[in-house]
Scaffold this motif. Structure first.
Motif, short mmCIF file in Angstrom:
data_model
loop_
_atom_site.label_atom_id
_atom_site.label_comp_id
_atom_site.label_asym_id
_atom_site.label_seq_id
_atom_site.Cartn_x
_atom_site.Cartn_y
_atom_site.Cartn_z
N ARG A 101 0.85 -1.18 0.00
CA ARG A 101 0.00 0.00 0.00
C ARG A 101 0.89 1.23 0.00
O ARG A 101 2.03 1.18 0.44
N MET A 102 0.34 2.35 -0.45
CA MET A 102 1.07 3.63 -0.42
C MET A 102 1.14 4.14 1.00
O MET A 102 0.26 3.87 1.82
N ASN A 103 2.18 4.95 1.24
CA ASN A 103 2.36 5.53 2.57
C ASN A 103 3.17 6.82 2.45
O ASN A 103 4.01 6.94 1.56
N GLY A 104 2.92 7.74 3.33
CA GLY A 104 3.77 8.92 3.46
C GLY A 104 3.51 10.02 2.44
O GLY A 104 2.54 9.99 1.69
N PRO A 105 4.41 11.02 2.43
CA PRO A 105 4.24 12.18 1.57
C PRO A 105 4.19 11.85 0.08
O PRO A 105 3.48 12.50 -0.67
N ALA A 106 4.94 10.84 -0.35
CA ALA A 106 4.91 10.47 -1.77
C ALA A 106 3.52 9.98 -2.17
O ALA A 106 3.07 10.22 -3.29
N ALA A 107 2.82 9.31 -1.26
CA ALA A 107 1.47 8.84 -1.54
C ALA A 107 0.54 10.03 -1.78
O ALA A 107 -0.23 10.05 -2.75
N ALA A 108 0.62 11.03 -0.92
CA ALA A 108 -0.21 12.22 -1.09
C ALA A 108 0.12 12.93 -2.40
O ALA A 108 -0.78 13.33 -3.14
N ASP A 109 1.40 13.07 -2.70
CA ASP A 109 1.82 13.72 -3.94
C ASP A 109 1.31 12.96 -5.15
O ASP A 109 0.78 13.55 -6.09
N TYR A 110 1.44 11.64 -5.13
CA TYR A 110 0.99 10.81 -6.24
C TYR A 110 -0.52 10.93 -6.44
O TYR A 110 -1.00 11.10 -7.56
N ILE A 111 -1.27 10.87 -5.36
CA ILE A 111 -2.73 10.94 -5.47
C ILE A 111 -3.16 12.30 -6.02
O ILE A 111 -4.00 12.38 -6.91
N LEU A 112 -2.57 13.37 -5.51
CA LEU A 112 -2.93 14.70 -5.99
C LEU A 112 -2.52 14.91 -7.44
O LEU A 112 -3.25 15.57 -8.21
N ALA A 113 -1.39 14.35 -7.85
CA ALA A 113 -0.95 14.47 -9.24
C ALA A 113 -1.82 13.63 -10.17
O ALA A 113 -2.07 14.01 -11.32
N SER A 114 -2.27 12.49 -9.68
CA SER A 114 -3.06 11.58 -10.51
C SER A 114 -4.53 11.99 -10.61
O SER A 114 -5.19 11.70 -11.59
N TYR A 115 -5.02 12.61 -9.56
CA TYR A 115 -6.43 12.99 -9.48
C TYR A 115 -6.54 14.46 -9.07
O TYR A 115 -6.90 14.75 -7.93
N PRO A 116 -6.21 15.39 -9.97
CA PRO A 116 -6.17 16.80 -9.60
C PRO A 116 -7.51 17.33 -9.06
O PRO A 116 -7.51 18.28 -8.27
N SER A 117 -8.61 16.72 -9.41
CA SER A 117 -9.89 17.19 -8.89
C SER A 117 -10.04 16.89 -7.41
O SER A 117 -10.92 17.46 -6.74
#
Length: 85
Positions: A67-83
């Motif tokens: 599973r994703m974890n940490g700041p990279a997870a947040a960055d990835y989610i925001l980059a992948s789903y900008p809405s």
């Protein structure tokens, strides 16, 4: 022995979850790695080099059980789903 940046990525940006029915798929795992690299100001390696490194670290990218974890997870989610921002 120095820890590879791939091992550091796994330690900082993923959490093992052997019981998950929805592990990270290859493209998502690589995207998470790219986000992690950007946060650490590292040049991401190619997808082929990444997959080889995951094999060396005992990770099957087709059944990662991670599973994703940490700041990279947040960055990835925001980059992948900008809405979602």
């Amino acid at each position: 022995m120095a820890t590879s940046h791939f091992a550091q990525f796994l330690y900082e940006a993923t959490v093992p979850d052997p019981d998950t029915d929805c592990p990270l798929q290859p493209d998502c795992l690589y995207g998470l790695y790219v986000s992690w690299c950007l946060l650490h100001r590292l040049e991401p390696k190619s997808d082929d080099a990444f997959r080889a490194a995951m094999r060396r670290n005992g990770i099957d990218v087709h059944d990662s059980r991670l599973r994703m974890n940490g700041p990279a997870a947040a960055d990835y989610i925001l980059a992948s789903y900008p809405s979602a921002a």
